[in-house]
Design an enzyme around this catalytic site. Structure first.
Site, mmCIF file in Angstrom:
data_model
loop_
_atom_site.group_PDB
_atom_site.id
_atom_site.type_symbol
_atom_site.label_atom_id
_atom_site.label_comp_id
_atom_site.label_asym_id
_atom_site.label_seq_id
_atom_site.Cartn_x
_atom_site.Cartn_y
_atom_site.Cartn_z
ATOM 1 N N GLU A 93 0.827 -1.199 0.000
ATOM 2 C CA GLU A 93 0.000 0.000 0.000
ATOM 3 C C GLU A 93 0.865 1.254 0.000
ATOM 4 O O GLU A 93 1.964 1.266 0.566
ATOM 5 C CB GLU A 93 -0.929 -0.022 1.221
ATOM 6 C CG GLU A 93 -1.916 -1.183 1.122
ATOM 7 C CD GLU A 93 -2.857 -1.321 2.309
ATOM 8 O OE1 GLU A 93 -3.962 -1.826 2.100
ATOM 9 O OE2 GLU A 93 -2.499 -0.950 3.441
ATOM 10 N N CYS A 106 3.446 8.612 1.127
ATOM 11 C CA CYS A 106 3.945 7.653 2.116
ATOM 12 C C CYS A 106 4.115 6.330 1.384
ATOM 13 O O CYS A 106 3.132 5.767 0.890
ATOM 14 C CB CYS A 106 2.949 7.545 3.266
ATOM 15 S SG CYS A 106 3.398 6.266 4.450
ATOM 16 N N CYS A 113 6.487 -7.278 6.857
ATOM 17 C CA CYS A 113 7.608 -6.760 7.654
ATOM 18 C C CYS A 113 8.141 -7.882 8.529
ATOM 19 O O CYS A 113 7.380 -8.725 8.991
ATOM 20 C CB CYS A 113 7.131 -5.593 8.525
ATOM 21 S SG CYS A 113 8.474 -4.688 9.339
ATOM 22 N N CYS A 117 6.613 -5.322 15.730
ATOM 23 C CA CYS A 117 6.135 -4.282 16.635
ATOM 24 C C CYS A 117 4.666 -4.567 16.986
ATOM 25 O O CYS A 117 3.836 -4.723 16.092
ATOM 26 C CB CYS A 117 6.284 -2.901 16.004
ATOM 27 S SG CYS A 117 7.986 -2.513 15.548
ATOM 28 N N CYS A 120 1.613 -2.426 15.537
ATOM 29 C CA CYS A 120 1.569 -2.090 14.105
ATOM 30 C C CYS A 120 0.855 -3.180 13.310
ATOM 31 O O CYS A 120 1.181 -4.364 13.432
ATOM 32 C CB CYS A 120 3.000 -1.908 13.589
ATOM 33 S SG CYS A 120 3.050 -1.494 11.832
ATOM 34 N N LEU A 220 10.841 5.556 18.238
ATOM 35 C CA LEU A 220 11.416 5.257 19.551
ATOM 36 C C LEU A 220 10.374 4.629 20.488
ATOM 37 O O LEU A 220 10.563 3.541 20.993
ATOM 38 C CB LEU A 220 11.995 6.548 20.139
ATOM 39 C CG LEU A 220 12.923 6.388 21.330
ATOM 40 C CD1 LEU A 220 14.141 5.551 20.987
ATOM 41 C CD2 LEU A 220 13.365 7.765 21.841
ATOM 42 N N CYS A 338 -0.642 5.882 9.943
ATOM 43 C CA CYS A 338 0.555 5.184 10.421
ATOM 44 C C CYS A 338 0.179 3.881 11.106
ATOM 45 O O CYS A 338 -0.636 3.875 12.025
ATOM 46 C CB CYS A 338 1.262 6.005 11.496
ATOM 47 S SG CYS A 338 2.217 7.333 10.874
HETATM 48 N N1 SAH Z 1 9.354 0.398 9.825
HETATM 49 C C1 SAH Z 1 9.494 1.821 9.845
HETATM 50 C C2 SAH Z 1 8.489 2.562 8.992
HETATM 51 C C3 SAH Z 1 7.028 2.164 9.057
HETATM 52 S S1 SAH Z 1 5.979 2.679 10.347
HETATM 53 C C4 SAH Z 1 9.456 2.324 11.254
HETATM 54 O O1 SAH Z 1 9.206 1.536 12.153
HETATM 55 O O2 SAH Z 1 9.737 3.500 11.480
HETATM 56 C C5 SAH Z 1 5.800 4.394 10.378
HETATM 57 C C6 SAH Z 1 5.523 4.935 11.790
HETATM 58 O O3 SAH Z 1 4.228 4.557 12.291
HETATM 59 C C7 SAH Z 1 6.515 4.414 12.801
HETATM 60 O O4 SAH Z 1 6.927 5.455 13.632
HETATM 61 C C8 SAH Z 1 5.677 3.417 13.596
HETATM 62 O O5 SAH Z 1 6.211 3.173 14.865
HETATM 63 C C9 SAH Z 1 4.347 4.100 13.616
HETATM 64 N N2 SAH Z 1 3.221 3.220 13.934
HETATM 65 C C10 SAH Z 1 3.115 1.897 13.748
HETATM 66 N N3 SAH Z 1 1.915 1.460 14.170
HETATM 67 C C11 SAH Z 1 1.241 2.537 14.616
HETATM 68 C C12 SAH Z 1 -0.077 2.734 15.128
HETATM 69 N N4 SAH Z 1 -0.928 1.737 15.251
HETATM 70 N N5 SAH Z 1 -0.443 3.993 15.468
HETATM 71 C C13 SAH Z 1 0.412 5.033 15.295
HETATM 72 N N6 SAH Z 1 1.652 4.898 14.803
HETATM 73 C C14 SAH Z 1 2.070 3.675 14.469
#
Ligand code: SAH
Length: 344
Positions: A93, A106, A113, A117, A120, A220, A338
């Site tokens: 996407e 984006c 992945c 996390c 996510c 972070l 995000c």
């Molecule tokens: N793998 C990379 C880029 C993809 S995620 C990374 O981790 O940075 C882009 C951003 O969205 C990251 O900061 C991630 O931590 C955040 N993110 C992931 N799941 C989320 C959620 N459910 N709500 C808000 N931010 C989220």
């Protein structure tokens, strides 16, 4: 017969060599590259300044792979989410995010992945494969076109915050960025590109050594190892001290400040000690904090902290001269925000 090679996987020098080996003039490589990247041509026959013999040779030996929109959704806030079908039918996407001053693309760097996390949605898909440089580049071309078609404005910014961990596909991501910023490609400024990583220390050092010109953001979410490991399990192996060292190294070499992305969850990282740990982490190098609104992925363990808690974060950060902003969620009615990209 072996499958035909995707011509955009070749560097211009490799292309020159192939042309020479087959008795074509090497200056043709530059013309072909121009069609492939600058003009985003997906059809050899449209390359009308090439001799017929060369066109036949290219047709017989190469393909130009395409991406296709398989589904498009538009949010009430104007955000557009595209499900993109790749040559092997896998889906990723990419999202167009319009605002008053900018239009941001984006883009995704992997199908699925490999990191896990907990908050996510992409993590629920297993990692299938890395995207090729042309597949990353084509997402940007597609969104730049959408930006003109829907909003009559040019694309201004690119963020690697879609599906996947860009530093686990470093080679293709940097090749795509090279073409996006080159005058042979889209000619966009690297200052308008942000690579967001969950924080892979070895690769952050590599980026610093390579003196990349784009910006760095690090997800972070906690500056306390135990807390961070509980939601980002890879932190057990690549812990905060390694991350911090790599960021000090990054700043030494590039003098480019880092943005920390940070979600505050109720009962998880909303205590005074969490804020103090973040402040201390931020003091290591020039940095700012982007407090991201949590976008629900239907897990009852994660609840966005209150505005009051966010205010506490902001006031303590500012008291320590660290800029903090709140990033409101965009496109969450169509799961385009995000962390919500999951090929639903
Ligand atoms: N793998 C990379 C880029 C993809 S995620 C990374 O981790 O940075 C882009 C951003 O969205 C990251 O900061 C991630 O931590 C955040 N993110 C992931 N799941 C989320 C959620 N459910 N709500 C808000 N931010 C989220």
């Amino acid at each position: 017969m072996a499958a035909k090679k995707d011509i955009r996987s070749l560097t211009i020098d490799e292309l020159k060599e192939i042309l020479e080996e087959n008795s074509f003039q090497s200056f043709r490589a530059k013309q072909i590259y121009h069609w492939l990247w600058k003009k985003s041509s997906h059809d050899f026959l449209s390359m009308h300044n090439l001799p017929e013999k060369l066109l036949t040779f290219l047709e017989n030996n190469f393909v130009i792979r395409k991406i296709e929109i398989s589904r498009q959704q538009k949010s009430k806030d104007g955000t557009i989410k595209n499900a993109i079908k790749l040559f092997d039918d896998l889906i990723v996407e990419c999202v167009l995010i319009p605002s008053k001053k900018r239009i941001t693309a984006c883009v995704s760097s992997q199908v699925g992945c490999s990191l896990n996390c907990k908050f996510c949605a992409t993590a629920r898909l297993k990692r299938m494969r890395n995207l090729n440089a042309d597949e990353i580049y084509d997402q940007v071309v597609l969104i730049a076109k959408q930006s003109q078609d829907f909003y009559k404005r040019p694309l201004t910014n690119i963020v690697f915050m879609g599906m996947g961990e860009p530093l686990m596909n470093y080679k293709n991501v940097t090749k795509a960025i090279e073409m996006i910023t080159s005058n042979e490609g889209l000619g966009m400024s690297s200052k308008r590109i942000v690579l967001s990583t969950s924080g892979v220390p070895k690769m952050i050092k590599k980026m610093a050594d390579d003196k990349v010109k784009f910006k760095l953001a690090v997800s972070l979410h906690s500056a306390i190892d135990e807390t961070r490991t509980s939601i980002m399990p890879f932190n057990a192996k690549m812990d905060l001290s390694q991350l911090r060292d790599s960021l000090v190294y990054w700043y030494d070499k590039t003098k480019s400040m880092v943005t920390y992305e940070y979600v505050v969850w109720k009962g998880f990282n909303d205590k005074e000690e969490d804020i103090n740990a973040l402040v201390n982490f931020c003091k290591k190098i020039p940095s700012k904090v982007n407090l991201i609104q949590y976008n629900s992925i239907n897990d009852p363990n994660f609840i966005q902290a209150s505005d009051e808690t966010l205010s506490k974060y902001i006031s303590l950060l500012e008291k320590n001269n660290i800029t903090a902003t709140i990033r409101m969620s965009r496109g969450n009615d169509i799961d385009a925000a995000c962390g919500q990209l999951a090929n639903k």
